[in-house]
Design a protein around this motif. Structure first.
Motif, PDB file in Angstrom:
ATOM      1  N   LEU A   1       0.614  -1.385  -0.168  1.00 37.94           N
ATOM      2  CA  LEU A   1       0.622  -0.183  -0.106  1.00 37.94           C
ATOM      3  C   LEU A   1       0.851   1.174   0.153  1.00 37.94           C
ATOM      4  N   PRO A   2       0.782   2.168  -0.587  1.00 33.58           N
ATOM      5  CA  PRO A   2       1.464   3.511  -0.680  1.00 33.58           C
ATOM      6  C   PRO A   2       1.240   4.631   0.182  1.00 33.58           C
ATOM      7  N   LEU A   3       2.131   5.125   0.863  1.00 29.21           N
ATOM      8  CA  LEU A   3       2.054   5.668   2.510  1.00 29.21           C
ATOM      9  C   LEU A   3       2.701   7.457   2.083  1.00 29.21           C
ATOM     10  N   LYS A   4       1.600   8.015   2.629  1.00 29.67           N
ATOM     11  CA  LYS A   4       1.867   9.339   2.607  1.00 29.67           C
ATOM     12  C   LYS A   4       3.559   9.778   3.047  1.00 29.67           C
ATOM     13  N   PRO A   5       3.812  11.180   2.819  1.00 26.09           N
ATOM     14  CA  PRO A   5       5.275  10.843   3.555  1.00 26.09           C
ATOM     15  C   PRO A   5       5.151  10.687   5.115  1.00 26.09           C
ATOM     16  N   ALA A   6       6.573  10.409   5.671  1.00 29.48           N
ATOM     17  CA  ALA A   6       7.109  10.002   7.232  1.00 29.48           C
ATOM     18  C   ALA A   6       6.662  11.599   7.784  1.00 29.48           C
ATOM     19  N   ASP A   7       5.531  11.720   8.914  1.00 28.24           N
ATOM     20  CA  ASP A   7       5.200  12.766   9.568  1.00 28.24           C
ATOM     21  C   ASP A   7       4.070  13.515   9.207  1.00 28.24           C
ATOM     22  N   THR A   8       3.522  12.560   7.687  1.00 28.06           N
ATOM     23  CA  THR A   8       2.452  13.319   7.197  1.00 28.06           C
ATOM     24  C   THR A   8       0.895  13.488   8.675  1.00 28.06           C
ATOM     25  N   LYS A   9      -0.005  13.741   9.022  1.00 26.24           N
ATOM     26  CA  LYS A   9      -1.039  14.255   9.541  1.00 26.24           C
ATOM     27  C   LYS A   9      -2.115  12.799   9.207  1.00 26.24           C
ATOM     28  N   VAL A  10      -3.058  12.193   9.791  1.00 22.35           N
ATOM     29  CA  VAL A  10      -4.283  11.657   9.597  1.00 22.35           C
ATOM     30  C   VAL A  10      -5.215  12.931   9.511  1.00 22.35           C
ATOM     31  N   LYS A  11      -5.982  12.929   7.892  1.00 24.56           N
ATOM     32  CA  LYS A  11      -6.973  14.239   8.027  1.00 24.56           C
ATOM     33  C   LYS A  11      -7.990  13.531   7.923  1.00 24.56           C
ATOM     34  N   TYR A  12      -9.247  14.231   8.520  1.00 23.40           N
ATOM     35  CA  TYR A  12     -10.548  13.757   8.390  1.00 23.40           C
ATOM     36  C   TYR A  12     -11.303  14.192   7.124  1.00 23.40           C
ATOM     37  N   PHE A  13     -12.291  13.958   7.033  1.00 24.70           N
ATOM     38  CA  PHE A  13     -13.068  13.677   5.376  1.00 24.70           C
ATOM     39  C   PHE A  13     -13.134  15.518   5.473  1.00 24.70           C
ATOM     40  N   ASP A  14     -13.500  16.346   6.246  1.00 24.19           N
ATOM     41  CA  ASP A  14     -13.569  17.738   5.316  1.00 24.19           C
ATOM     42  C   ASP A  14     -12.370  18.490   5.941  1.00 24.19           C
ATOM     43  N   GLY A  15     -11.484  17.815   6.009  1.00 24.23           N
ATOM     44  CA  GLY A  15      -9.520  18.229   6.100  1.00 24.23           C
ATOM     45  C   GLY A  15      -9.365  18.700   7.856  1.00 24.23           C
ATOM     46  N   ARG A  16      -9.845  18.632   8.739  1.00 25.23           N
ATOM     47  CA  ARG A  16      -9.010  18.369   9.562  1.00 25.23           C
ATOM     48  C   ARG A  16      -7.986  17.688  10.034  1.00 25.23           C
ATOM     49  N   ALA A  17      -7.090  18.041  10.745  1.00 20.72           N
ATOM     50  CA  ALA A  17      -5.810  16.686  11.381  1.00 20.72           C
ATOM     51  C   ALA A  17      -6.772  15.975  12.449  1.00 20.72           C
ATOM     52  N   LYS A  18      -5.925  14.761  12.142  1.00 19.00           N
ATOM     53  CA  LYS A  18      -6.531  14.019  13.749  1.00 19.00           C
ATOM     54  C   LYS A  18      -5.179  14.025  14.966  1.00 19.00           C
ATOM     55  N   LEU A  19      -5.821  14.778  15.831  1.00 17.58           N
ATOM     56  CA  LEU A  19      -5.000  14.876  17.006  1.00 17.58           C
ATOM     57  C   LEU A  19      -4.235  13.924  17.864  1.00 17.58           C
ATOM     58  N   ALA A  20      -5.095  13.314  18.218  1.00 11.73           N
ATOM     59  CA  ALA A  20      -4.364  11.226  18.010  1.00 11.73           C
ATOM     60  C   ALA A  20      -3.355  11.178  17.695  1.00 11.73           C
ATOM     61  N   SER A  21      -2.498  11.849  17.645  1.00 12.74           N
ATOM     62  CA  SER A  21      -1.361  10.791  16.864  1.00 12.74           C
ATOM     63  C   SER A  21      -0.168   9.733  16.724  1.00 12.74           C
ATOM     64  N   ASP A  22      -0.693   9.789  18.461  1.00 17.48           N
ATOM     65  CA  ASP A  22       0.154   8.297  18.569  1.00 17.48           C
ATOM     66  C   ASP A  22      -0.642   7.198  18.299  1.00 17.48           C
ATOM     67  N   VAL A  23      -1.715   7.183  17.516  1.00 16.61           N
ATOM     68  CA  VAL A  23      -2.872   6.730  17.740  1.00 16.61           C
ATOM     69  C   VAL A  23      -2.080   5.837  15.766  1.00 16.61           C
ATOM     70  N   TYR A  24      -1.640   5.992  15.112  1.00 22.10           N
ATOM     71  CA  TYR A  24      -1.036   5.916  14.008  1.00 22.10           C
ATOM     72  C   TYR A  24       0.466   6.293  14.031  1.00 22.10           C
ATOM     73  N   THR A  25       1.291   5.229  12.997  1.00 22.53           N
ATOM     74  CA  THR A  25       2.945   5.786  12.551  1.00 22.53           C
ATOM     75  C   THR A  25       3.155   5.917  11.344  1.00 22.53           C
ATOM     76  N   ALA A  26       1.745   5.827   9.943  1.00 24.79           N
ATOM     77  CA  ALA A  26       2.101   5.966   9.066  1.00 24.79           C
ATOM     78  C   ALA A  26       0.262   6.621   8.566  1.00 24.79           C
ATOM     79  N   VAL A  27       0.172   6.794   6.932  1.00 25.47           N
ATOM     80  CA  VAL A  27      -0.952   7.205   6.819  1.00 25.47           C
ATOM     81  C   VAL A  27      -1.189   6.041   5.483  1.00 25.47           C
ATOM     82  N   VAL A  28      -2.016   6.107   4.511  1.00 26.36           N
ATOM     83  CA  VAL A  28      -2.303   4.768   3.293  1.00 26.36           C
ATOM     84  C   VAL A  28      -2.138   6.622   3.124  1.00 26.36           C
ATOM     85  N   ASP A  29      -1.746   6.563   1.719  1.00 22.00           N
ATOM     86  CA  ASP A  29      -2.138   7.641   0.478  1.00 22.00           C
ATOM     87  C   ASP A  29      -3.187   6.948  -0.686  1.00 22.00           C
ATOM     88  N   MET A  30      -4.351   7.346  -0.130  1.00 25.72           N
ATOM     89  CA  MET A  30      -6.012   6.925  -0.587  1.00 25.72           C
ATOM     90  C   MET A  30      -6.297   8.422  -0.360  1.00 25.72           C
TER      91      MET A  30
END
Length: 296
Positions: free
Chosen positions: A84-113
């Motif tokens: 699966l393609p990943l977004k660049p390291a340290d990319t924040k998870v975004k909600y559908f409306d463009g807001r960033a997910k604040l709980a960054s300790d949940v994930y370690t990478a973001v899928v580029d989809m």
């Protein structure tokens, strides 16, 4: 001197075990248990190497020391998930409306989809999206189908032939009037319709239960409900002794990017999880039983 060292170690162990069973912290026993099991069973103490420039799961995350990543045929679902393609390291998870997910300790990478701009692709939806994307790009159109919560079988075959889904109350029917096509935009519209009327409850009923010992890439930990939750196994590695570690991905509520989960119980092993996790699998935002494992 030997006896003194042994006594000191014994005292430290007693203190450590006492702290694990602190009743004021009900999560403590859960979180430290898997760590102890991992140490006893020789899970590496060194942190897993992460290659920040890696553009896929396989390129970004090495297996733990002493483990070998499974290999699969290029046209398999397992291979698709490992790559699966990943977004660049340290990319924040975004909600559908463009807001960033604040709980960054949940994930370690973001899928580029792309997940679109509607609050639709949540947890079970992300699992269905990944499976459907793989089958779509393999041109296995007749294998793309998902059940709605009321049991209606939404097949992509009908959709691509020009039929459309009409929902009135709890009644669902196929109607004519669409354009026969298998182009990608139309496929995504089909998936949106699935997201609207399917979820953890319907998906959990559609999947087949599986013993934890046979865990494979592409399997799903799922609890159906309102809300329920679903996460998918996206990678797996094994050592010479036959020990297994695996990696997990999820979406969540509200709709958000698919993310590779951290392991909250063992930061050094993270993002890998030890298959010997006991009765309960603790992930950053949900707890599953080993009996929650299912597969398509």
């Amino acid at each position: 001197m030997v006896h003194n060292n042994f006594a000191v170690l014994s005292i430290l162990l007693i203190i450590f075990l006492s702290s694990c069973n602190n009743n004021n912290n009900p999560q403590a026993t859960t979180n430290t248990g898997p760590d102890l099991i991992s140490i006893i069973k020789n899970i590496p103490n060194k942190s897993v190497k992460q290659n920040s420039t890696g553009k896929t799961i396989k390129e970004r995350f090495d297996p733990p020391e002493g483990f070998t990543r499974e290999t699969h045929a290029n046209n398999s679902f397992q291979y698709y998930l490992q790559n699966l393609p990943l977004k660049p390291a340290d990319t924040k998870v975004k909600y559908f409306d463009g807001r960033a997910k604040l709980a960054s300790d949940v994930y370690t990478a973001v899928v580029d989809m792309d997940i679109g701009k509607k609050n639709l692709q949540q947890c079970a939806d992300a699992v269905m999206r990944l499976r459907a994307e793989h089958l779509y790009h393999q041109k296995k159109y007749d294998q793309i189908h998902f059940n709605f919560t009321n049991g209606f079988n939404a097949t992509y075959e009908n959709w691509r032939k020009g039929k459309r889904i009409k929902v009135v109350g709890n009644k669902v029917n196929w109607t004519n009037g669409g354009t026969a096509t298998n182009d990608y935009d139309s496929f995504l519209k089909y998936m949106e319709k699935v997201f609207m009327y399917a979820g953890t409850l319907s998906l959990s009923q559609e999947l087949k239960s599986k013993p934890i010992e046979k865990l494979a890439i592409g399997d799903i930990f799922i609890q159906g409900g309102s809300p329920g939750h679903a996460i998918i196994v996206v990678d797996k590695a094994v050592n010479q002794a036959g020990k297994v570690v695996f990696m997990l991905a999820q979406s969540y509520m509200p709709a958000q990017d698919i993310q590779i989960l951290q392991n909250p119980n063992n930061r050094k092993l993270s993002p890998w999880y030890d298959l010997d996790f006991g009765k309960m699998l603790d992930t950053p935002e949900w707890r599953f039983s080993k009996n929650d494992l299912k597969s398509f």
